[in-house]
Scaffold this motif. Sequence first.
Motif, PDB file in Angstrom:
ATOM      1  N   ARG A  51       1.186  -1.368   0.191  1.00 14.94           N
ATOM      2  CA  ARG A  51      -0.154  -0.098  -0.045  1.00 14.94           C
ATOM      3  C   ARG A  51       0.935   0.860   0.130  1.00 14.94           C
ATOM      4  NH1 ARG A  51      -1.977   3.842   2.998  1.00 14.94           N
ATOM      5  NH2 ARG A  51      -0.758   2.789   5.346  1.00 14.94           N
ATOM      6  N   LEU A  52       2.166   1.333   0.764  1.00 16.31           N
ATOM      7  CA  LEU A  52       3.065   2.429   1.581  1.00 16.31           C
ATOM      8  C   LEU A  52       3.806   2.000   0.076  1.00 16.31           C
ATOM      9  CD1 LEU A  52       4.186   1.964   4.629  1.00 16.31           C
ATOM     10  CD2 LEU A  52       2.261   4.073   3.835  1.00 16.31           C
ATOM     11  N   GLU A  53       3.455   1.320  -0.885  1.00 12.90           N
ATOM     12  CA  GLU A  53       5.509   1.347  -2.657  1.00 12.90           C
ATOM     13  C   GLU A  53       3.850   2.088  -2.839  1.00 12.90           C
ATOM     14  OE1 GLU A  53       6.198  -2.789  -2.974  1.00 12.90           O
ATOM     15  OE2 GLU A  53       8.065  -1.936  -2.133  1.00 12.90           O
ATOM     16  N   THR A  54       2.436   1.497  -3.196  1.00 16.82           N
ATOM     17  CA  THR A  54       1.426   2.074  -3.914  1.00 16.82           C
ATOM     18  C   THR A  54       1.857   4.177  -3.667  1.00 16.82           C
ATOM     19  OG1 THR A  54       0.704   0.248  -4.578  1.00 16.82           O
ATOM     20  CG2 THR A  54      -0.523   2.570  -4.926  1.00 16.82           C
ATOM     21  N   HIS A  55       1.967   4.544  -2.587  1.00 19.08           N
ATOM     22  CA  HIS A  55       1.134   6.107  -2.301  1.00 19.08           C
ATOM     23  C   HIS A  55       2.536   6.680  -2.832  1.00 19.08           C
ATOM     24  CE1 HIS A  55      -0.901   9.272  -0.019  1.00 19.08           C
ATOM     25  NE2 HIS A  55       1.112   8.894   0.742  1.00 19.08           N
ATOM     26  N   ILE A  56       3.703   5.774  -2.666  1.00 26.15           N
ATOM     27  CA  ILE A  56       5.002   6.347  -3.183  1.00 26.15           C
ATOM     28  C   ILE A  56       3.966   6.872  -4.470  1.00 26.15           C
ATOM     29  CG2 ILE A  56       7.170   5.828  -3.536  1.00 26.15           C
ATOM     30  CD1 ILE A  56       7.379   4.628  -0.559  1.00 26.15           C
ATOM     31  N   LYS A  57       4.047   6.156  -5.256  1.00 25.36           N
ATOM     32  CA  LYS A  57       4.752   5.976  -6.657  1.00 25.36           C
ATOM     33  C   LYS A  57       3.540   7.151  -6.736  1.00 25.36           C
ATOM     34  CE  LYS A  57       5.745   1.680  -7.554  1.00 25.36           C
ATOM     35  NZ  LYS A  57       5.478   0.298  -8.145  1.00 25.36           N
ATOM     36  N   GLU A  58       2.131   7.326  -6.894  1.00 22.79           N
ATOM     37  CA  GLU A  58       1.371   8.646  -6.264  1.00 22.79           C
ATOM     38  C   GLU A  58       1.822   9.167  -6.071  1.00 22.79           C
ATOM     39  OE1 GLU A  58      -2.519   7.707  -4.205  1.00 22.79           O
ATOM     40  OE2 GLU A  58      -2.745   5.579  -5.739  1.00 22.79           O
ATOM     41  N   LEU A  59       2.779  10.075  -4.495  1.00 25.39           N
ATOM     42  CA  LEU A  59       3.071  11.069  -4.032  1.00 25.39           C
ATOM     43  C   LEU A  59       4.418  11.379  -5.663  1.00 25.39           C
ATOM     44  CD1 LEU A  59       3.215  10.687  -0.468  1.00 25.39           C
ATOM     45  CD2 LEU A  59       2.030  12.483  -1.559  1.00 25.39           C
ATOM     46  N   GLN A  60       5.460  10.861  -6.422  1.00 26.41           N
ATOM     47  CA  GLN A  60       6.130  10.918  -6.892  1.00 26.41           C
ATOM     48  C   GLN A  60       5.344  11.338  -8.204  1.00 26.41           C
ATOM     49  OE1 GLN A  60       8.328   6.967  -7.114  1.00 26.41           O
ATOM     50  NE2 GLN A  60       9.635   7.659  -5.765  1.00 26.41           N
ATOM     51  N   GLY A  61       4.512  10.991  -8.847  1.00 30.06           N
ATOM     52  CA  GLY A  61       3.793  11.767  -9.861  1.00 30.06           C
ATOM     53  C   GLY A  61       3.311  12.749  -9.457  1.00 30.06           C
ATOM     54  N   LYS A  62       2.717  12.729  -8.277  1.00 33.91           N
ATOM     55  CA  LYS A  62       1.826  14.237  -8.078  1.00 33.91           C
ATOM     56  C   LYS A  62       3.427  15.392  -8.347  1.00 33.91           C
ATOM     57  CE  LYS A  62      -2.003  12.442  -5.991  1.00 33.91           C
ATOM     58  NZ  LYS A  62      -2.898  12.842  -4.460  1.00 33.91           N
ATOM     59  N   MET A  63       4.336  14.734  -7.542  1.00 30.73           N
ATOM     60  CA  MET A  63       5.868  15.652  -7.607  1.00 30.73           C
ATOM     61  C   MET A  63       6.030  16.257  -8.536  1.00 30.73           C
ATOM     62  SD  MET A  63       7.846  14.265  -3.778  1.00 30.73           S
ATOM     63  CE  MET A  63       9.203  15.587  -4.633  1.00 30.73           C
ATOM     64  N   GLU A  64       6.018  15.188  -9.518  1.00 32.25           N
ATOM     65  CA  GLU A  64       6.490  15.534 -11.001  1.00 32.25           C
ATOM     66  C   GLU A  64       5.626  17.113 -11.370  1.00 32.25           C
ATOM     67  OE1 GLU A  64       8.928  14.811 -12.980  1.00 32.25           O
ATOM     68  OE2 GLU A  64      10.223  13.696 -10.925  1.00 32.25           O
ATOM     69  N   LYS A  65       4.366  16.221 -12.002  1.00 29.43           N
ATOM     70  CA  LYS A  65       3.214  17.108 -12.031  1.00 29.43           C
ATOM     71  C   LYS A  65       3.466  18.756 -11.384  1.00 29.43           C
ATOM     72  CE  LYS A  65      -2.099  17.229 -12.945  1.00 29.43           C
ATOM     73  NZ  LYS A  65      -2.863  16.687 -12.476  1.00 29.43           N
ATOM     74  N   LYS A  66       3.675  18.670 -10.289  1.00 35.38           N
ATOM     75  CA  LYS A  66       3.674  20.189  -9.881  1.00 35.38           C
ATOM     76  C   LYS A  66       5.239  20.403 -10.558  1.00 35.38           C
ATOM     77  CE  LYS A  66       1.060  20.867  -7.520  1.00 35.38           C
ATOM     78  NZ  LYS A  66      -0.644  21.216  -7.322  1.00 35.38           N
ATOM     79  N   LYS A  67       5.859  20.284 -10.653  1.00 32.18           N
ATOM     80  CA  LYS A  67       7.839  20.388 -10.682  1.00 32.18           C
ATOM     81  C   LYS A  67       7.480  20.880 -12.144  1.00 32.18           C
ATOM     82  CE  LYS A  67      10.951  18.244 -10.187  1.00 32.18           C
ATOM     83  NZ  LYS A  67      11.551  16.911 -10.610  1.00 32.18           N
TER      84      LYS A  67
END
Length: 124
Positions: A88-104
């Motif tokens: 579950r946490l690995e999925t959440h980490i991937k989601e956060l990384q995607g959001k960070m790339e989008k925000k960047k």
Amino acid sequence: MADIQAKLQALSEEFTKLQQDLQETVQSRQKLEAQKQENLGVQEEFEKLKDGETIYKLIGPVLLKQDRTDAESTVKGRLEFIDKEISRLETHIKELQGKMEKKKGEIIQVQTSAQGAGPQAVKA
């Protein structure tokens, strides 16, 4: 121009928040990984036990006898739970990384438009 800076500030704060969330999630995953290793070690010790050997469980300051099958099933259940949480946490980490790339990307886009707007404002 102040509008662009306010937008950049807001995006920057959102990006920082995402970074903090990512860091906390990674730390939680690391703790779970340590717990998993501990439980795997316990499971290995169970395999070394001979039939009839006694297993004790530490409850507070007291050691209590525990049935081997109960102890093994408890450890197995913990390992299953930990594996699900890690997943579950690995999925959440991937989601956060995607959001960070989008925000960047949004930040870069605003900075680029601000740089493009700067010379035009000077000409006006």
